[in-house]
Design a protein around this motif. Structure first.
Motif, short mmCIF file in Angstrom:
data_model
loop_
_atom_site.label_atom_id
_atom_site.label_comp_id
_atom_site.label_asym_id
_atom_site.label_seq_id
_atom_site.Cartn_x
_atom_site.Cartn_y
_atom_site.Cartn_z
N SER A 185 -10.09 -8.55 -4.20
CA SER A 185 -9.40 -9.64 -4.61
C SER A 185 -9.74 -11.02 -3.65
O SER A 185 -9.97 -12.22 -4.13
N THR A 222 -13.47 -14.58 -10.20
CA THR A 222 -12.39 -13.85 -9.79
C THR A 222 -11.82 -13.02 -11.06
O THR A 222 -11.15 -11.98 -11.05
N LEU A 223 -11.90 -13.73 -12.16
CA LEU A 223 -11.29 -13.12 -13.39
C LEU A 223 -12.09 -11.86 -13.75
O LEU A 223 -11.57 -10.83 -14.09
N LEU A 234 3.34 -2.88 -18.46
CA LEU A 234 1.79 -3.06 -18.17
C LEU A 234 1.12 -4.52 -18.76
O LEU A 234 0.30 -5.14 -18.44
N ILE A 245 -10.51 -4.68 -12.22
CA ILE A 245 -9.53 -3.79 -11.61
C ILE A 245 -8.43 -3.62 -12.53
O ILE A 245 -8.12 -2.42 -12.71
N MET A 246 -8.02 -4.58 -13.28
CA MET A 246 -6.65 -4.37 -14.00
C MET A 246 -7.09 -3.34 -15.12
O MET A 246 -6.12 -2.69 -15.60
N VAL A 275 -6.80 -0.07 -13.88
CA VAL A 275 -5.48 0.56 -13.50
C VAL A 275 -4.68 0.53 -14.72
O VAL A 275 -3.93 1.87 -15.03
N ILE A 276 -4.93 -0.20 -15.75
CA ILE A 276 -3.79 -0.19 -16.83
C ILE A 276 -4.35 0.87 -17.81
O ILE A 276 -3.94 1.67 -18.41
N LEU A 295 0.97 -1.24 0.02
CA LEU A 295 0.01 -0.01 -0.04
C LEU A 295 1.01 1.08 -0.11
O LEU A 295 0.70 2.21 -0.77
N ALA A 320 -9.28 -2.69 -3.31
CA ALA A 320 -8.80 -3.63 -4.29
C ALA A 320 -8.33 -4.96 -3.71
O ALA A 320 -8.69 -6.00 -4.38
N VAL A 321 -7.47 -4.85 -2.90
CA VAL A 321 -6.99 -6.20 -2.25
C VAL A 321 -8.16 -6.90 -1.67
O VAL A 321 -8.31 -8.26 -1.77
N LEU A 327 -10.93 -9.12 -11.04
CA LEU A 327 -9.59 -8.75 -11.34
C LEU A 327 -9.49 -8.03 -12.65
O LEU A 327 -8.60 -7.09 -12.88
N LEU A 335 -0.40 -7.10 -4.70
CA LEU A 335 -1.51 -6.75 -3.78
C LEU A 335 -2.59 -7.49 -4.35
O LEU A 335 -3.41 -7.96 -3.55
N LEU A 336 -2.76 -7.94 -5.76
CA LEU A 336 -3.91 -8.75 -6.25
C LEU A 336 -3.56 -10.13 -6.24
O LEU A 336 -4.55 -10.94 -6.09
N THR A 361 -6.75 1.66 -2.64
CA THR A 361 -5.84 0.47 -3.06
C THR A 361 -6.31 -0.75 -2.06
O THR A 361 -6.31 -2.02 -2.70
#
Lengths: 587, 220
Positions: free
Chosen positions: B61, B4-5, A310, B11-12, B15-16, A185, B57-58, B8, A219-220, B54
């Motif tokens: 997951s 999960t996919l 990325l 989230i990905m 972020v990306i 974090l 997000a954890v 995630l 973290l994930l 953040t």
């Protein structure tokens, strides 16, 4: 928007200055001290794991010559060696060590944004290491389930350490994940929130990009390890059957039934594969900076390097089942996961090309950190190419349980990241300690380690082709293995002992140079990134004296034509650049 | 693993794509006065807000992985669906009220109404503790009915999922307790505002997680 940083206020700096020895070096909230604490602890457990590998090799090279090593011990050594190296050494060293040291210095911040949590992160990590090492001494000894801890064997009769061993292992992992989350974090929020003025995301050095994205992956992904550890603890302690199938052990029906061992494998590798990149991405980033600095050239294709990081990060979440081709999962999965696995080779290959192109026509200084960086490009390419073999289901099936796989993953995520670790330590040693290391010893260390590890792992590929199985304590009498295989095994073992001893040169160099090294120049390699521009070397608490740095350019202005110096620090504005002879034409 | 996919993946992608937006059309090797003005504070959010985001997000997951494991394990033949106690409906209502109460407190903190903080925090806390107590009673009812954790994987998952959710709420209560102590010792609305705002987000998040989880438990 007016730029006001809280940490800029003077009273804040004095307020935070640690007063006593304890707050300065033990319960320290300074990211640099925490980084060193992380680093030293990680290297210490790494040495333990190195000794374990020597013990394993003694058995493999000279079967049954050592009374100390029995099959039980051997499996405990394998398990602990793998777990320590992957998690407690590499993850902790790259993120807890280099992440902590480099993020605030390279981003131009005074410290991490949550210093107390950062301190807590280290102490929980230390606790996890102590619990892990304690498992050697608990009744029944450490777990011998292999670093993947597959059930049902991890908690069934016949495997060493099925009582206290596996409990301490799972407990230690849970602690590690808590520690990592607290650190993670910090790393993410510091990169996003505490960059100094002028430091856009695209002006950050690639080291920071690598560490940043690896932290997001961690973290994930670590939650998957936590979930599987918690569920296995339930199976072990409460008698549930999340993973435990119906079993007959020693003629007796066990109380468990119906559980799915493949479910554990899915969860484990959902963490396990991103874990490979949690280790690799910081290495990618750091090696990019090492190559650019010592080749006096900007990194080739900076943006492409960021996008590749990325892309690799995103893809790393959809390749996990390539570790499970032989697990009995739905065979159609194999097609999907082989495809994604091969796709991930594209951004990875881009990075390798860009490293080589960075060296192309560069003004290469073959100093110790550079040697390690170039060594990495070799070992990583080598390990990556065998990965292309194993990513295909049909090739993986026969090779999966042989030494070919051992050779592959040790090249790609053992030797390669460790070479970067060494390179990075040599590179930043003058900044961290204020002293220079002994260059000659450093060169000896590189050449002996590089050639030594190559002569360990290259022959292993041939053993794999012969079908020599991995994980075996003794090979027994088999027809398909020629006698030369055993000769080769003995030669590998001798080399392992040699390479392990060579690491003493490194330790000697690091420790003795602390006192006897010559005083380091603040910027001995002519680095353009921020950490080389600190007012003090080693940097003091708060890093930047009274004023935070202001950034005017990216971190790769090396050998810019028309400028007097062959590098321009990030803090120099366009008007201040000394104009002189043309460096672009030097070669 | 599909669940999960999906989580995630979301989230990905966020972020990306956010990171890509920062990187497209930039030429970092060219001097750029506009870039010289950018810094970490340009995001205009506090460190703690970013930290909580953040962490969510954890946590997402973790919960997504547990639910994925649940749906995968469910397919094995030994699975015997659990009849959830009716009490859970009552508990859910309590948790919804706790979330509303926290939001009400948050509105008070934002508008600087210090007087309303004490009742607001008290009600939110009491409701949350009631929810946790209710969950414990639900456990006791199950145990009394002979639904032990080891008798069936469905039972095991029920105890595990509710426990993990409860632990997250307990963590929230710790922050709540610190904030409440501050308010009782005379803190102004301004000084606890951020803490209350972030707690509200966290409570809403855990309510959402509970509703999803409860839905999964009921429907299987």
């Amino acid at each position: 928007m007016a730029y006001v940083s809280i940490a800029d206020r003077d009273h804040e700096i004095e307020h935070h200055d640690p007063q006593t020895f304890i707050t300065k070096y033990v319960w320290s909230q300074d990211h640099k001290v925490i980084a060193i604490q992380y680093g030293v602890t990680a290297i210490f457990v790494g040495i333990v794991a190195l000794v374990l590998s020597v013990l394993m090799r003694l058995q493999l090279g000279f079967p049954d010559s050592f009374a100390l090593i029995n099959p039980e011990n051997y499996y405990q050594f394998i398990t602990m060696h793998g777990m320590i190296m992957v998690i407690y050494l590499l993850t902790a060293l790259f993120l807890g060590g280099f992440g902590n040291y480099l993020i605030p210095l390279m981003c131009g911040s005074r410290d991490m944004v949550f210093p107390f949590m950062n301190m807590l992160s280290f102490w929980v990590y230390l606790l996890s290491v102590i619990v892990l090492l304690a498992s050697f001494f608990v009744p029944g000894g450490a777990t011998g389930a292999g670093w993947t801890l597959y059930p049902p064997q991890a908690i069934s009769q016949g495997t060493p350490g099925i009582d206290w061993g596996i409990l301490t292992m799972l407990g230690s992992l849970a602690l590690f994940i808590v520690a990592f989350t607290m650190g993670g974090l910090n790393y993410v929020v510091t990169v996003l929130q505490a960059r100094c003025r002028g430091m856009t995301l695209m002006r950050m050095p690639l080291s920071i990009w690598g560490i940043f994205i690896a932290t997001i992956l961690g973290l994930l992904a670590f939650p998957a390890l936590l979930v599987s550890a918690v569920m296995m603890l339930f199976d072990k302690l409460v008698g549930t059957s999340f993973f435990m199938p119906a079993m007959v052990s020693a003629g007796e029906q066990m109380g468990t039934g119906g559980g799915s061992p493949v479910l554990f494998q899915h969860l484990f590798w959902f963490f396990g594969h991103p874990e490979v990149y949690i280790v690799a991405l910081p290495a990618f980033g750091i090696v990019s900076d090492l190559l650019a600095t010592h080749a006096r050239k900007n990194i080739f294709g900076y943006r492409m390097m960021v996008w590749a990081l990325l892309a690799i990060g995103g893809l790393s979440f959809i390749v996990w089942a390539h570790h499970m081709y032989v697990s009995g999962m739905n065979p159609y999965f194999g097609f999907f996961f082989a495809t994604t696995t091969l796709i991930i080779a594209v951004p990875t290959a881009l990075k390798v090309y860009n490293w080589v192109l960075t060296l192309w026509q560069g003004n290469i200084h073959l100093r110790v950190p550079m040697l390690f960086a170039i060594g990495f490009v070799f070992t990583f390419t080598h390990g990556g190419l065998t990965g292309l073999f194993l990513g295909n289901v049909t090739i993986d099936l026969p090779l999966s349980d042989t030494y070919f796989v051992v050779a592959h993953f040790h090249m790609v995520m053992g030797v390669s990241p460790i070479l970067v670790v060494f390179g990075a330590i040599y590179h930043w040693y003058p900044k961290i300690t204020g002293r220079m290391f002994n260059e000659t010893l450093g060169r000896w260390h590189f050449w002996l380690t590089f050639l030594g590890t190559y002569s360990i792992y290259l022959p292993m590929h041939y053993l794999g082709f012969l079908g020599v199985p991995r994980r075996y304590f003794a090979m027994g009498n088999t027809d398909f293995m020629p006698e030369s295989a055993q000769t080769l095994n003995a030669a590998i073992s001798v080399t392992v002992i040699f390479v392990a001893l060579v690491q003493l040169i490194f330790l000697y160099n690091m420790i003795v140079s602390l006192r006897n090294g010559k005083k380091a120049d603040p910027n001995p390699w002519g680095g353009a990134s921020l950490e080389w521009q600190t007012p003090d070397t080693p940097p003091k608490h708060g890093n930047w004296g009274h004023e935070l740095p202001v950034v005017h350019r990216w971190a790769y202005d090396y050998s810019v034509p028309g400028q007097e110096q062959d590098f321009t620090p990030q803090t120099v504005s366009a008007d201040e650049v000394p104009v002189g002879r043309d460096h672009g034409m030097e070669h | 693993m599909t669940i999960t996919l999906v989580f995630l993946g979301a989230i990905m992608v966020t972020v990306i794509s956010w990171l890509l937006k920062q990187t497209l059309n930039t030429e970092p090797w060219v001097s750029d006065p506009a870039a010289d003005a950018v810094s970490g504070t340009s995001l205009d959010t506090s460190n703690k807000t970013m930290g909580l985001t953040t962490f969510l997000a954890v946590a997402t997951s973790i919960f997504a992985l547990f639910i994925s494991a649940y749906t995968l394990r469910m397919q094995e033949p030994d699975w015997r669906p659990l009849a959830e106690p009716a009490l859970l409906w009552f508990n859910t209502a309590i948790l919804v009220l706790a979330s509303i109460a926290y939001h009400w407190t948050r509105n008070a903190a934002v508008s600087g109404n210090t007087a309303r903080l004490k009742p607001g925090l008290l009600i939110s806390g009491v409701l949350t503790i009631m929810f946790l107590g209710g969950q414990l009673i639900a456990w006791q009812q199950l145990i009394a009915g002979g639904f032990y954790v080891w008798t069936n994987p469905a039972n095991a998952f029920f105890y595990l999922l509710t426990a993990v959710h409860g632990v997250h709420l307990l963590g929230g209560l710790w922050v709540w307790a610190r904030c409440t102590t501050k308010v009782w010792t005379g803190a102004e609305a301004d000084s606890v505002r951020l803490s209350i705002e972030l707690c509200t987000v966290y409570w809403h998040f855990l309510l959402l997680v509970w509703i999803v989880m409860f839905g999964v438990l009921l429907s299987t």
